[in-house]
Motif scaffolding. Structure first.
Motif, PDB file in Angstrom:
ATOM      1  N   ARG A 255      19.019  16.476  -3.721  1.00 21.32           N
ATOM      2  CA  ARG A 255      19.567  16.353  -5.231  1.00 21.32           C
ATOM      3  C   ARG A 255      21.101  16.769  -5.115  1.00 21.32           C
ATOM      4  O   ARG A 255      21.591  16.320  -5.922  1.00 21.32           O
ATOM      5  N   ALA A 256      21.406  17.837  -4.545  1.00 17.81           N
ATOM      6  CA  ALA A 256      22.911  18.133  -4.658  1.00 17.81           C
ATOM      7  C   ALA A 256      23.741  17.181  -3.908  1.00 17.81           C
ATOM      8  O   ALA A 256      24.668  17.136  -4.289  1.00 17.81           O
ATOM      9  N   MET A 257      23.127  16.369  -3.046  1.00 15.43           N
ATOM     10  CA  MET A 257      23.833  15.074  -2.422  1.00 15.43           C
ATOM     11  C   MET A 257      24.030  14.060  -3.428  1.00 15.43           C
ATOM     12  O   MET A 257      24.447  13.012  -3.208  1.00 15.43           O
ATOM     13  N   GLY A 258      23.195  14.082  -4.665  1.00 16.79           N
ATOM     14  CA  GLY A 258      23.238  12.956  -5.332  1.00 16.79           C
ATOM     15  C   GLY A 258      22.067  12.053  -5.268  1.00 16.79           C
ATOM     16  O   GLY A 258      21.950  10.652  -5.629  1.00 16.79           O
ATOM     17  N   LEU A 259      21.124  12.616  -4.400  1.00 19.18           N
ATOM     18  CA  LEU A 259      19.977  11.576  -4.120  1.00 19.18           C
ATOM     19  C   LEU A 259      18.783  12.023  -4.702  1.00 19.18           C
ATOM     20  O   LEU A 259      18.474  12.986  -5.232  1.00 19.18           O
ATOM     21  N   ASN A 260      17.829  10.815  -4.770  1.00 17.66           N
ATOM     22  CA  ASN A 260      16.669  11.072  -5.556  1.00 17.66           C
ATOM     23  C   ASN A 260      15.531  11.150  -4.444  1.00 17.66           C
ATOM     24  O   ASN A 260      15.084  10.218  -3.861  1.00 17.66           O
ATOM     25  N   PRO A 261      14.839  12.384  -4.182  1.00 18.83           N
ATOM     26  CA  PRO A 261      13.948  12.616  -3.152  1.00 18.83           C
ATOM     27  C   PRO A 261      12.592  11.859  -3.218  1.00 18.83           C
ATOM     28  O   PRO A 261      12.132  11.215  -2.127  1.00 18.83           O
ATOM     29  N   ASP A 262      12.338  11.677  -4.651  1.00 18.14           N
ATOM     30  CA  ASP A 262      11.200  10.897  -4.812  1.00 18.14           C
ATOM     31  C   ASP A 262      11.499   9.456  -4.389  1.00 18.14           C
ATOM     32  O   ASP A 262      10.379   8.624  -3.939  1.00 18.14           O
ATOM     33  N   THR A 263      12.402   8.623  -4.736  1.00 18.69           N
ATOM     34  CA  THR A 263      12.808   7.480  -4.279  1.00 18.69           C
ATOM     35  C   THR A 263      12.892   7.221  -2.610  1.00 18.69           C
ATOM     36  O   THR A 263      12.607   6.400  -2.103  1.00 18.69           O
ATOM     37  N   ILE A 264      13.656   8.301  -2.314  1.00 22.63           N
ATOM     38  CA  ILE A 264      13.548   8.331  -0.684  1.00 22.63           C
ATOM     39  C   ILE A 264      11.968   8.340  -0.067  1.00 22.63           C
ATOM     40  O   ILE A 264      11.789   7.444   0.832  1.00 22.63           O
ATOM     41  N   ARG A 265      11.192   9.172  -0.552  1.00 25.86           N
ATOM     42  CA  ARG A 265       9.924   9.208  -0.126  1.00 25.86           C
ATOM     43  C   ARG A 265       9.089   7.924  -0.255  1.00 25.86           C
ATOM     44  O   ARG A 265       8.122   7.507   0.255  1.00 25.86           O
ATOM     45  N   LEU A 266       9.387   7.422  -1.512  1.00 22.55           N
ATOM     46  CA  LEU A 266       8.709   5.968  -1.786  1.00 22.55           C
ATOM     47  C   LEU A 266       8.862   5.105  -1.046  1.00 22.55           C
ATOM     48  O   LEU A 266       8.190   4.396  -0.446  1.00 22.55           O
ATOM     49  N   LEU A 267      10.366   4.840  -0.586  1.00 27.98           N
ATOM     50  CA  LEU A 267      10.745   3.690   0.222  1.00 27.98           C
ATOM     51  C   LEU A 267      10.515   4.180   1.825  1.00 27.98           C
ATOM     52  O   LEU A 267       9.815   3.182   2.576  1.00 27.98           O
ATOM     53  N   ALA A 268      10.371   5.591   2.032  1.00 29.23           N
ATOM     54  CA  ALA A 268       9.778   5.907   3.612  1.00 29.23           C
ATOM     55  C   ALA A 268       8.450   5.493   3.516  1.00 29.23           C
ATOM     56  O   ALA A 268       7.853   5.055   4.838  1.00 29.23           O
ATOM     57  N   THR A 269       7.630   5.626   2.723  1.00 32.21           N
ATOM     58  CA  THR A 269       6.114   5.501   2.544  1.00 32.21           C
ATOM     59  C   THR A 269       5.851   4.095   2.788  1.00 32.21           C
ATOM     60  O   THR A 269       4.959   3.551   3.634  1.00 32.21           O
ATOM     61  N   ALA A 270       6.718   3.115   2.000  1.00 30.84           N
ATOM     62  CA  ALA A 270       6.660   1.759   2.064  1.00 30.84           C
ATOM     63  C   ALA A 270       6.924   1.260   3.510  1.00 30.84           C
ATOM     64  O   ALA A 270       6.093   0.533   4.166  1.00 30.84           O
TER      65      ALA A 270
ATOM     66  N   PHE B  20       0.966  -1.180  -0.118  1.00 27.65           N
ATOM     67  CA  PHE B  20      -0.218  -0.163  -0.125  1.00 27.65           C
ATOM     68  C   PHE B  20       0.972   1.308   0.139  1.00 27.65           C
ATOM     69  O   PHE B  20       0.483   2.290  -0.713  1.00 27.65           O
ATOM     70  N   GLY B  21       1.936   1.141   0.709  1.00 29.39           N
ATOM     71  CA  GLY B  21       3.096   2.288   0.664  1.00 29.39           C
ATOM     72  C   GLY B  21       3.667   2.677  -0.522  1.00 29.39           C
ATOM     73  O   GLY B  21       3.580   3.847  -0.952  1.00 29.39           O
ATOM     74  N   LEU B  22       4.121   1.580  -1.057  1.00 29.88           N
ATOM     75  CA  LEU B  22       4.659   1.825  -2.417  1.00 29.88           C
ATOM     76  C   LEU B  22       3.522   2.419  -3.623  1.00 29.88           C
ATOM     77  O   LEU B  22       3.749   3.094  -4.197  1.00 29.88           O
TER      78      LEU B  22
END
Length: 308
Positions: free
Chosen positions: A184-199, A81-83
């Protein structure tokens, strides 16, 4: 031996027992929502995740005879559901609140549809540890008969508190929650982080549902939740997005929910039922007290917004 044998001590004892029993779902749902919100996303769909997790856990336990497999099934369903929620929310112009409400209704409807065959069968319950064996009073023994998930929830709160401050994963979560540009400046994708955090948040919320169906009250029915998933959002705000604050606030909500039964246990026969509304009144008070057009909430992730 009746419920009044220990006199007025029965009230704080009943509140203690209720705080332990009732707070456990709050602990897991609030910790799950805390992780999600620390990444910069809000999930109002956890009520549906909680109820679907309760159904998945109960159905799996009935079919396999193992309550722990039921908990794992609930976690898998909650993560799913989170994903879904996280995947939809990554698109531009999509409102987190609207998607959360839609996911809540989807989870509730799907749980009621798939869970009808499991209303009658009995599932094995999750184990508990009898810490009250030293006492001859059955009330004390019952109050200190503590479910394993409650203890796991306490350990999880302390572990998350440490991890947010001292690990790279905690840093990544906090950066994504404070600024998408910084991530993004750290080379991270915020959408991916939030996707995993929501899961992860959904998986933890579903554990709260598994507790409801496999321990207290220990059955599956369509009215098993009393809004814990929605109240968890207010609880996280009250806790200032702090895991240990979530733990303490969950115990407070659990104790508030036990006021009515506690008064009834010592012979109060009129008016006690009004105290059953205590958790909802507390939620309302918290939302009013923390609302202000002129000041920001301490500890709130900067990227967390009700609108995009």
């Amino acid at each position: 031996m009746d419920g009044t044998d220990i006199g007025l001590w029965g009230v704080p004892l009943a509140i203690l027992a209720g705080a332990i029993r009732v707070s456990t779902p709050f602990i897991f749902v609030s910790l799950g929502e805390m992780i999600t919100e620390r990444s910069g996303r809000i999930n109002l769909g956890l009520e549906g995740t909680l109820v679907f997790g309760a159904m998945a856990a109960y159905g799996t336990a009935v079919m396999t005879g193992s309550p722990w497999l039921g908990v794992l099934a609930a976690m898998g369903a909650g993560a799913g559901f989170g994903l879904i929620h996280g995947f939809i929310c990554k698109f531009p112009k999509v409102n987190d609140i609207a998607i959360g409400i839609a996911m809540m209704q989807f989870g509730l409807g799907l749980a009621f549809f798939l869970g009808k065959p499991f209303i009658q069968p009995a599932a094995p319950k999750l184990p508990s540890i009898p810490f009250g064996g030293w006492s001859s009073y059955p009330q004390i023994q019952a109050a200190l008969n503590i479910n394993v998930l409650f203890l796991i929830g306490i350990l999880l709160a302390f572990a998350l508190s440490w991890a947010l401050r001292n690990t790279r994963i905690g840093l990544i979560l906090r950066v994504a929650g404070d600024s998408s540009d910084a991530a993004r400046a750290m080379g991270l994708n915020p959408d991916t982080i939030r996707l995993l955090a929501t899961a992860v948040g959904g998986a933890l919320a579903a554990v709260g549902g598994a507790y409801l169906s496999l321990f207290y009250p220990g059955s599956w029915n369509e009215g098993i939740s009393s809004g814990q998933g929605l109240m968890a959002v207010a609880l996280v705000i009250f806790a200032r997005w702090n895991p240990l604050g979530c733990l303490l606030a969950s115990l407070l909500f659990g104790g508030a929910g036990a006021l009515g039964p506690a008064l009834q246990s010592v012979g109060v026969t009129s008016g006690y039922y009004l105290f059953y509304a205590a958790p909802y009144v507390l939620t309302l008070i918290i939302m009013i007290a923390t609302s202000s057009p002129t000041r920001s909430l301490t500890g709130a992730p900067a990227a967390l917004s009700l609108t995009k």
